[in-house]
Design a protein around this motif. Sequence first.
Motif, PDB file in Angstrom:
ATOM      1  N   SER A  29      36.071  26.619 -92.182  1.00  0.00           N
ATOM      2  CA  SER A  29      37.509  26.490 -92.348  1.00  0.00           C
ATOM      3  C   SER A  29      37.870  25.138 -91.742  1.00  0.00           C
ATOM      4  CB  SER A  29      38.236  27.620 -91.606  1.00  0.00           C
ATOM      5  OG  SER A  29      39.619  27.441 -91.687  1.00  0.00           O
ATOM      6  N   ILE A  30      38.500  24.287 -92.536  1.00  0.00           N
ATOM      7  CA  ILE A  30      38.837  22.945 -92.078  1.00  0.00           C
ATOM      8  C   ILE A  30      40.349  22.814 -92.005  1.00  0.00           C
ATOM      9  CG2 ILE A  30      38.604  20.473 -92.500  1.00  0.00           C
ATOM     10  CD1 ILE A  30      35.978  21.125 -93.964  1.00  0.00           C
ATOM     11  N   ILE A  31      40.839  22.695 -90.796  1.00  0.00           N
ATOM     12  CA  ILE A  31      42.271  22.647 -90.532  1.00  0.00           C
ATOM     13  C   ILE A  31      42.632  21.189 -90.265  1.00  0.00           C
ATOM     14  CG2 ILE A  31      44.086  23.479 -88.995  1.00  0.00           C
ATOM     15  CD1 ILE A  31      41.741  25.810 -88.525  1.00  0.00           C
ATOM     16  N   ASP A  32      43.603  20.678 -90.983  1.00  0.00           N
ATOM     17  CA  ASP A  32      43.924  19.251 -91.004  1.00  0.00           C
ATOM     18  C   ASP A  32      45.389  19.054 -90.621  1.00  0.00           C
ATOM     19  OD1 ASP A  32      44.270  16.558 -91.682  1.00  0.00           O
ATOM     20  OD2 ASP A  32      43.955  16.875 -93.817  1.00  0.00           O
ATOM     21  N   TYR A  33      45.620  18.261 -89.591  1.00  0.00           N
ATOM     22  CA  TYR A  33      46.986  17.956 -89.155  1.00  0.00           C
ATOM     23  C   TYR A  33      47.203  16.458 -89.085  1.00  0.00           C
ATOM     24  CZ  TYR A  33      48.560  22.617 -87.871  1.00  0.00           C
ATOM     25  OH  TYR A  33      48.979  23.912 -87.913  1.00  0.00           O
ATOM     26  N   THR A  34      48.412  16.037 -89.425  1.00  0.00           N
ATOM     27  CA  THR A  34      48.872  14.679 -89.191  1.00  0.00           C
ATOM     28  C   THR A  34      49.693  14.719 -87.906  1.00  0.00           C
ATOM     29  OG1 THR A  34      49.000  14.191 -91.537  1.00  0.00           O
ATOM     30  CG2 THR A  34      50.297  12.806 -90.103  1.00  0.00           C
ATOM     31  N   VAL A  35      49.471  13.740 -87.040  1.00  0.00           N
ATOM     32  CA  VAL A  35      50.194  13.676 -85.771  1.00  0.00           C
ATOM     33  C   VAL A  35      50.784  12.283 -85.580  1.00  0.00           C
ATOM     34  CG1 VAL A  35      48.792  15.477 -84.685  1.00  0.00           C
ATOM     35  CG2 VAL A  35      48.100  13.090 -84.473  1.00  0.00           C
ATOM     36  N   ASP A  36      51.662  12.175 -84.602  1.00  0.00           N
ATOM     37  CA  ASP A  36      52.374  10.908 -84.403  1.00  0.00           C
ATOM     38  C   ASP A  36      51.776  10.011 -83.323  1.00  0.00           C
ATOM     39  OD1 ASP A  36      53.099  12.319 -82.165  1.00  0.00           O
ATOM     40  OD2 ASP A  36      55.246  12.306 -82.590  1.00  0.00           O
ATOM     41  N   GLY A  37      50.538  10.235 -82.936  1.00  0.00           N
ATOM     42  CA  GLY A  37      49.906   9.329 -81.987  1.00  0.00           C
ATOM     43  C   GLY A  37      48.817   9.986 -81.173  1.00  0.00           C
ATOM     44  N   PRO A  38      48.089   9.165 -80.406  1.00  0.00           N
ATOM     45  CA  PRO A  38      46.959   9.653 -79.619  1.00  0.00           C
ATOM     46  C   PRO A  38      47.327  10.734 -78.594  1.00  0.00           C
ATOM     47  CG  PRO A  38      46.883   7.266 -79.774  1.00  0.00           C
ATOM     48  CD  PRO A  38      48.197   7.706 -80.360  1.00  0.00           C
ATOM     49  N   GLY A 113      54.924  15.549 -79.104  1.00  0.00           N
ATOM     50  CA  GLY A 113      55.139  14.802 -80.339  1.00  0.00           C
ATOM     51  C   GLY A 113      55.178  15.726 -81.542  1.00  0.00           C
ATOM     52  N   ARG A 114      54.971  15.134 -82.701  1.00  0.00           N
ATOM     53  CA  ARG A 114      55.060  15.866 -83.966  1.00  0.00           C
ATOM     54  C   ARG A 114      53.678  16.048 -84.572  1.00  0.00           C
ATOM     55  NH1 ARG A 114      54.950  13.764 -88.676  1.00  0.00           N
ATOM     56  NH2 ARG A 114      55.405  11.666 -87.952  1.00  0.00           N
ATOM     57  N   ALA A 115      53.421  17.266 -85.067  1.00  0.00           N
ATOM     58  CA  ALA A 115      52.171  17.574 -85.770  1.00  0.00           C
ATOM     59  C   ALA A 115      52.521  18.405 -87.000  1.00  0.00           C
ATOM     60  CB  ALA A 115      51.223  18.346 -84.866  1.00  0.00           C
ATOM     61  N   GLU A 116      51.999  17.993 -88.152  1.00  0.00           N
ATOM     62  CA  GLU A 116      52.285  18.702 -89.399  1.00  0.00           C
ATOM     63  C   GLU A 116      50.973  19.041 -90.116  1.00  0.00           C
ATOM     64  OE1 GLU A 116      54.942  16.411 -91.799  1.00  0.00           O
ATOM     65  OE2 GLU A 116      56.377  16.147 -90.165  1.00  0.00           O
ATOM     66  N   PRO A 117      50.858  20.282 -90.585  1.00  0.00           N
ATOM     67  CA  PRO A 117      49.639  20.646 -91.319  1.00  0.00           C
ATOM     68  C   PRO A 117      49.572  19.914 -92.649  1.00  0.00           C
ATOM     69  CG  PRO A 117      51.233  22.437 -91.391  1.00  0.00           C
ATOM     70  CD  PRO A 117      51.802  21.385 -90.498  1.00  0.00           C
ATOM     71  N   ARG A 118      48.335  19.585 -93.070  1.00  0.00           N
ATOM     72  CA  ARG A 118      48.138  18.885 -94.341  1.00  0.00           C
ATOM     73  C   ARG A 118      47.310  19.703 -95.317  1.00  0.00           C
ATOM     74  NH1 ARG A 118      49.002  13.668 -95.319  1.00  0.00           N
ATOM     75  NH2 ARG A 118      47.090  13.644 -96.541  1.00  0.00           N
ATOM     76  N   MET A 119      47.003  20.937 -94.992  1.00  0.00           N
ATOM     77  CA  MET A 119      46.197  21.760 -95.890  1.00  0.00           C
ATOM     78  C   MET A 119      47.032  22.165 -97.100  1.00  0.00           C
ATOM     79  SD  MET A 119      45.458  22.328 -92.528  1.00  0.00           S
ATOM     80  CE  MET A 119      46.454  23.706 -92.096  1.00  0.00           C
ATOM     81  N   SER A 120      46.391  22.194 -98.234  1.00  0.00           N
ATOM     82  CA  SER A 120      47.037  22.748 -99.414  1.00  0.00           C
ATOM     83  C   SER A 120      46.119  23.857 -99.911  1.00  0.00           C
ATOM     84  CB  SER A 120      47.246  21.679-100.493  1.00  0.00           C
ATOM     85  OG  SER A 120      46.011  21.128-100.872  1.00  0.00           O
ATOM     86  N   GLY A 121      46.622  25.032 -99.969  1.00  0.00           N
ATOM     87  CA  GLY A 121      45.784  26.167-100.333  1.00  0.00           C
ATOM     88  C   GLY A 121      44.994  26.657 -99.139  1.00  0.00           C
TER      89      GLY A 121
END
Length: 135
Positions: A29-38, A113-121
Motif C-alpha cells: 500500500s503506497i500512501i502519497d502526500y504533498t506537504v508544504d515543506g521539510p 503545516g499543510r499535508a494533502e493526500p495524492r492517492m487516486s483510487g
Amino acid sequence: MITNHSSSSTDSRRTGMNTGMNTDNGFYSIIDYTVDGPETQAELVNAFAELQTRWVNFYPGFRSARFHVSTDGTRVYNIVHWESEADYRNFVETSDTEGRMAAIQQALEGLSGRAEPRMSGIPTYKVVREIGPRD
C-alpha cells in the motif's frame, strides 16, 4: 504475481538482468502526500510512524512501513509492505477502519503545516518486475 524465470549466467550477462535476484511477491500500500515543506514532512513521518505502530504493525502478514521524503521538501511516501494480498485484505476487513481514519485525520490536523493526500483510487500494488545490477 511475480515469476522467477531461470536462465543461464550467459543469458543474464547478455540481457543485463540479475537472475539471482530475490523476487518478492509481497503486496504494498503506497500512501502519497504533498506537504508544504521539510518541517511538515518530518511531522507527517512521525505522526504516520505512530499510526503504523498503534493501528497496523501487529497484524499478521505486516512486514514493514517505509517512509520516503522528497529532497525538495514537498512529498512523503509511506510504503506499507504486506506478506500477501490476503494479509492486507484481512487487515482491511478486521481492523477498526473508522478509528484508524479518525486517528489519521487527527494527526493531519495536528501538523503545523499543510499535508494533502495524492492517492487516486485504492493505493495498493504488486511488484511485477524488478531490474537489478549486472552480474
